[in-house]
Design an enzyme around this catalytic site. Structure first.
Site, short mmCIF file in Angstrom:
data_model
loop_
_atom_site.label_atom_id
_atom_site.label_comp_id
_atom_site.label_asym_id
_atom_site.label_seq_id
_atom_site.Cartn_x
_atom_site.Cartn_y
_atom_site.Cartn_z
N HIS A 28 9.89 3.34 -5.72
CA HIS A 28 9.56 2.50 -6.88
C HIS A 28 8.67 3.26 -7.85
O HIS A 28 7.79 4.03 -7.46
CB HIS A 28 8.95 1.18 -6.44
CG HIS A 28 7.60 1.25 -5.80
ND1 HIS A 28 6.44 1.17 -6.51
CD2 HIS A 28 7.23 1.40 -4.50
CE1 HIS A 28 5.40 1.25 -5.67
NE2 HIS A 28 5.86 1.39 -4.45
N ASP A 46 1.13 6.02 -4.69
CA ASP A 46 2.01 4.89 -4.35
C ASP A 46 2.68 4.42 -5.63
O ASP A 46 2.04 3.76 -6.44
CB ASP A 46 1.18 3.78 -3.71
CG ASP A 46 1.98 2.51 -3.44
OD1 ASP A 46 3.20 2.54 -3.60
OD2 ASP A 46 1.35 1.49 -3.11
N GLU A 96 8.32 -3.34 -7.51
CA GLU A 96 8.17 -3.37 -6.06
C GLU A 96 6.84 -3.99 -5.69
O GLU A 96 6.73 -4.75 -4.73
CB GLU A 96 8.27 -1.95 -5.50
CG GLU A 96 8.41 -1.88 -3.98
CD GLU A 96 7.09 -1.82 -3.21
OE1 GLU A 96 7.11 -1.85 -1.99
OE2 GLU A 96 6.00 -1.75 -3.86
N GLU A 97 5.82 -3.67 -6.45
CA GLU A 97 4.45 -4.09 -6.12
C GLU A 97 4.27 -5.60 -6.19
O GLU A 97 3.30 -6.15 -5.68
CB GLU A 97 3.44 -3.42 -7.06
CG GLU A 97 3.35 -1.90 -6.92
CD GLU A 97 2.73 -1.44 -5.60
OE1 GLU A 97 2.41 -2.29 -4.75
OE2 GLU A 97 2.59 -0.22 -5.44
N ASP A 141 8.62 5.71 0.42
CA ASP A 141 7.40 5.10 -0.10
C ASP A 141 6.21 5.57 0.74
O ASP A 141 6.40 6.23 1.78
CB ASP A 141 7.54 3.56 -0.02
CG ASP A 141 6.64 2.83 -1.02
OD1 ASP A 141 5.65 3.44 -1.51
OD2 ASP A 141 6.92 1.66 -1.32
N HIS A 180 -3.65 1.77 -2.80
CA HIS A 180 -4.06 0.80 -3.83
C HIS A 180 -5.52 0.97 -4.28
O HIS A 180 -6.09 0.06 -4.87
CB HIS A 180 -3.79 -0.65 -3.41
CG HIS A 180 -2.34 -1.01 -3.47
ND1 HIS A 180 -1.89 -2.30 -3.50
CD2 HIS A 180 -1.24 -0.23 -3.52
CE1 HIS A 180 -0.58 -2.29 -3.56
NE2 HIS A 180 -0.15 -1.05 -3.55
#
Lengths: 327, 346, 353
Positions: A63, A165, A195-196, A218, A304
């Site tokens: 992603h 990410d 995606e998130e 990923d 994140h």
């Protein structure tokens, strides 16, 4: 194999939070267009690159969207209130520098609170250094999304940056597209959107592609830091082959094929079991009549946060494993 | 107003027939194609005189939150559970209608005089609540109702205050009503589809199949949405306000709304001097969540009416908001339908 | 094989979500004489079809999930203990002291251990145990164990199914092998007569985790009617009667949004016509069964959800009554028999439900 740091840095630092992936999409499309047979962009904004072949139809998905902060209100003094796009711990935002799509920079800070450990997104605001609502509105509209101000750092062993990410996955896909042998399989490389916020892009992409096999690339969490949970994946231990996460139990055929390949080619690998979190693979395997799906994960610390960390050796192992698999 | 008929009808999620029948009758004469699909969605195609480059779907859900009968006890008291997201604290001391025969009942409570102190401080759990329909035993009750009957709130439609409407089920009969108005409007020259969906309140059930059959390029969701405007709140904590015009969604639990569509809606509102506001909260969700990821995906826009006391027995909207939403859609329609050639090609 | 034998065979076999292929042989063996075709699709759903007399492709799909909840190896400690996580909704309190089977390249038995009560202070003893406080002890040292066991290997609960009084049976994975047993009994019944619809009996995978089996098999079959056969909460003293099903009193016929009300009424009429016991089961929202997945497939599929009463759900002593299995398959068999050509309530666009 060596890592093309300047390309990786460009990919990682380009703007593209969920639903606003245009800039990163253009960058990736330009980078790969000479190496693929066809490029399509669908309604939600997925970039689908087709490299034709005669074998199985394989969809490989990373992603390109990032987590971010969306402006929802601007007060009289010009401070911006926001909501989070994707999973973000409010405490990690305090003091964070941010950048909007048009380049406007700002800093996140908190209202005065009685107890600092109970900080919620509602208590935070973005200050872009303006004097009053009108001035702010000249630069930022409600609904605009900002991302962490990037600083891309590298040592001989690791890369530290926000948004590894899953831009590191995008990088691996791009390098694979460029280096894959005249392929026997029919390859669809998907740089997916949203995606998130719930694997939305991969769902619609898989519907149009109808692959025989799905593969997500990923990042995954590591459990090698002080007092972490009793799970398996560690930084520097090689490519992680997914057994299970919250969204997917990897298909036996795919998992076993990846393990065999890694063993045969001497690619360093580890098995990944994740209790929370999911990837595009979760959406792909449920598509239409079902798709045999697995995932290759890049071990990543501090996912994140503004300081995600991956190992250069692990990246190379993932690259080699993906290349070997699609060939 | 049609909204009165629509909100007086009962259509708790899973039991939308009464509402669907009304809508069917209303739009029958104006629709070019009309079908009820296999799970109960009503899908209407209105052909226009002008060709649309983009297939545009408008969606509003027919269902409302309510209750359902789970058991009848020896004495004829009725046990129930909630359908959709209801704040259980609002249920005590309300009147309801049970089943399609609308058997009236009341949700009672232990008199305050007899409550112990700690009982007063705590919410009454759902398992302690029951409905009294005035019978003496199970047998009598079973003459009137059966297990599985849906229960709707008994609230009259009323216009009051300075241009406000009070009714139950404004979420989302108000969307249905706007959509019916659009279908009836002969000044709209463009081809469009309308989906009146089922079971939005219990997990966006109807929307996915509806979008699967329509295959839209663009979808516009019409909703009644959360509104909360206590005076002490900071402005960023007020999701929407009554009387400020249609609320344009940014984000919710299921969707990130398409940026270009949103910009087009705002530009149109500004151009025609129509008030508008943003829906500022990221909680909640609507049919867009399923519609946008149906098949190969589509772009979505959500326009909502601020609705106070949503998901309770009596909710409230502003009439100007209603008309301004219709006005905005009419001006927006040509822009959406004509679209831009190849705006998605690289 | 009678129902009892079938259910014992099915529940003594192991097939944690993601590892259902272990069951294929057992299941196919049971069904093969009673069906026209058998297919295993890409996710591993086992799809049996018994052709009907129709010429308009009228299809009915019955789904029971064959997967069971279980565990998975997450780490091998230096002293040979295994750390693990759950696959599906496992209640950690029910697995302490439980014997398990670890499915590596060899199946290795183990015991789930934790800190003994003597070593805990009073506060600790009051708290329920979490999976992170437990280990699996196989009695092997690490050097030996890693020859057979790897991170990502499935772990199933070890439990031999036992018959109790009154045709009641207890064991692991009754949820939802009891549904598979219903399909088996139904297949046998259907082999005795001609029926109009094509009947697809699907043993689905991964219901306990993502429902991907129900989602994808419904997509390929695209039936006119979908029926999920799963389990419902059996009544025990601590549960409200209004939220549970009585044992031995027939299947729970679910009513609520997940279910097509016309079909449901028809099913009840048929139960009444043939004097088959049944119960109501009210579930206004999503039922958490394959029925949810089937209902929203493609343009939507009218769906029924039927629940076999089961006590102690998601433990290793799940308890069912064989009578309920029979009542369920009799009801379904009569329902299928009742479907005729040009049956308006199925083929016409529905304007009236």
């Amino acid at each position: 194999m060596i890592i093309d740091s300047s390309l990786l840095k460009e990919i990682v630092t380009t703007y593209g939070p969920s639903s606003r992936e245009e800039k990163i999409r253009n960058l990736i499309a330009n980078e790969i267009k000479e190496y693929v047979d066809e490029i399509k962009i669908d309604a939600l904004g997925n970039l689908i690159a087709h490299k034709k072949g005669l074998g199985k139809k394989i969809m490989i998905s990373s992603h390109m969207d990032q987590i971010g902060l969306m402006a929802i209100d601007i007060d009289e003094k010009g401070f911006i209130r926001f909501t989070n796009i994707g999973g973000i711990k409010p405490a990690l935002l305090l003091g964070q520098r941010v950048r909007f799509e048009n380049g406007t920079i700002g800093v996140v800070y908190s209202e005065k609170l009685e107890e600092d450990n109970k900080i919620k997104v509602d208590n935070l605001y973005i200050d872009i250094g303006t004097n009053g609502r009108e001035e702010t509105l000249n630069k930022v509209k409600i609904g605009d999304i900002c991302i962490f101000q990037n600083e891309f750092l590298e040592s001989d062993k690791v890369i530290i940056s926000p948004y590894l990410d899953d831009r590191i996955g995008c990088y691996i896909l791009i390098e694979t597209i460029k280096n894959v042998m005249k392929n026997s399989n029919d390859l669809y490389f998907v740089f997916s959107v949203q995606e998130e916020v719930g694997m939305r892009g991969a769902k619609t992409a898989a519907f149009s592609i109808e692959p025989d096999i799905g593969l997500a690339v990923d990042v995954t969490s590591t459990f090698d830091t002080p007092k972490s949970e009793k799970l398996n994946v560690k930084l520097f231990n090689g490519a992680a082959i997914k057994a299970m996460d919250y969204s997917l139990i990897a298909h036996k055929d795919i998992k076993d094929a990846l393990i065999e390949l890694a063993e045969a080619k001497g690619i360093k690998y580890q098995i990944e079991v994740l209790e929370h979190g999911g990837t595009d693979a979760g959406a792909i395997h449920m598509s239409k009549s079902g798709v045999k799906t697995g995932a290759i994960s890049i071990p990543c610390r501090y996912i994140h946060s503004q300081s995600e960390m991956v190992s250069k050796d692990d990246i190379i192992m993932c690259l080699e494993l993906l290349k070997a698999y699609v060939e | 107003m049609l909204l009165e008929i629509l909100t007086q009808a009962n259509g708790v999620s899973g039991n939308e027939k009464e509402v669907r029948d009304i809508i069917y009758r209303e739009v029958e004469k104006y629709a070019d194609e009309i079908k009820i699909d296999k799970i109960g969605n009503l899908i209407v195609h209105k052909k226009g005189t002008k060709k649309s480059n983009k297939k545009v779907l408008f969606a509003a859900h027919m269902d409302e939150v309510g209750l359902i009968v789970t058991d009848i006890d020896e004495q004829g008291f009725i046990k129930f559970t909630t359908v959709g997201g209801i704040d259980k604290r609002i249920l005590v001391s309300k009147t309801v209608n049970i089943g399609n025969k609308r058997v009236p009942g009341v949700i009672g409570a232990k008199p305050i005089h007899l409550q112990k102190n700690d009982e007063r401080d705590n919410t009454i759990p759902l398992s302690d609540l029951y409905i009294d329909i005035g019978v003496d035993n199970r047998n009598e009750a079973e003459q009137l109702i059966e297990i599985g009957d849906y229960i709707a709130f008994n609230t009259k439609y009323e216009e009051f205050g300075d241009g406000y409407i009070k009714a139950k089920a404004l979420d989302d009969r108000v969307g249905c009503s706007i959509l019916i108005d659009l279908i009836k409007d002969d000044h709209i020259e463009y081809d469009f589809y309308a989906a009146f969906t089922v079971m939005e309140e219990v997990g966006l059930v109807g929307a996915g199949p509806a979008a699967y059959s329509v295959k839209p390029d663009i979808s516009v969701i019409l909703e009644g949405t959360v509104c909360y405007e206590m005076p002490e709140l900071d402005s960023h904590l007020i999701p929407t306000q009554l009387g400020q015009g249609p609320a344009i969604s940014l984000i919710d639990r299921h969707s990130l709304y398409d940026y270009e569509l949103r910009e087009k809606a705002i530009a149109t509102a500004k151009r025609y001097n129509i008030p508008y506001q943003y829906r500022k909260t990221s909680s909640g969700g609507n049919d867009a969540g399923e519609i946008q990821v149906s098949r190969s995906g589509s772009k979505t826009l959500a326009l909502s009416l601020a609705t106070r006391y949503i998901h309770s027995t009596a909710s409230m909207i502003n009439k100007d908001d209603y008309y301004n939403t219709i006005l905005l859609i009419k001006h927006l329609m040509p822009i959406l339908c004509e679209g831009e050639e190849n705006d998605n090609r690289f | 094989m009678d129902i009892k034998e079938a259910l014992i065979t099915l529940t003594n076999a192991c097939g944690v979500s993601g590892q259902e292929y272990n069951l294929n042989e057992v299941i196919i063996d049971m069904f093969k004489d009673y069906v026209d075709s058998t297919e295993i699709d890409s996710l591993g759903n086992v799809i049996f079809c018994k052709k009907g007399t129709n010429n308009d492709d009228f299809k009915i799909m019955l789904a029971a999930h064959m997967d069971e909840i279980g565990l998975m190896v997450t780490r091998i400690e230096d002293n040979g203990f295994l750390r693990f996580t759950e696959v599906g909704g496992v209640d950690p309190r029910t697995i302490v002291g439980q014997e398990v089977l670890v499915h590596g390249s060899k199946v290795i038995p183990g015991i789930i251990g934790t800190k003994p009560p003597h070593m805990m202070d009073k506060d600790e003893q009051e708290k329920s145990l979490k999976i992170k406080d437990m280990i699996i002890d196989t009695g092997y040292r690490k050097q030996e164990l890693i020859k057979y066991i790897h991170v990502g290997d499935f772990i199933s609960i070890k439990r031999e199914t036992i018959p109790l009084a009154n045709e009641r049976i207890s064991g692991k994975s009754m949820d939802d092998r009891v549904g598979v047993a219903v399909l088996y009994d139904l297949a046998k019944r259907l082999s005795g007569f001609k029926h109009y619809p094509d009947v697809y009996m699907v043993c689905t995978v991964q219901e306990e985790v993502t429902m991907s089996g129900g989602t994808t098999s419904a997509y390929s079959i695209n039936p006119n009617i979908g029926i999920a056969i799963d389990v419902g909460f059996g009544h025990t003293p601590e549960l409200n009667k209004s939220e549970t099903l009585m044992m031995g009193k027939g299947p729970g016929i679910t009513l609520g949004g997940n279910v097509d009300n016309n079909l449901r009424k028809r099913l009840i009429e048929i139960a009444k016509e043939y004097n088959t016991p049944y119960q109501h089961s009210v579930e206004p929202g999503p039922t958490g069964t394959d029925g949810c997945a089937i209902q929203i497939t493609k343009e939507g599929i009218p769906t029924l959800v039927i629940s076999v009463p089961l006590r102690y759900m998601h433990t290793s002593v799940e308890l069912v009554d064989l009578k309920d299995i029979r009542f369920t398959s009799i009801l379904l068999s009569n329902f299928i028999k009742s479907i005729k050509k040009n049956d308006n309530s199925f083929t016409e666009e529905k304007l009236c439900y």
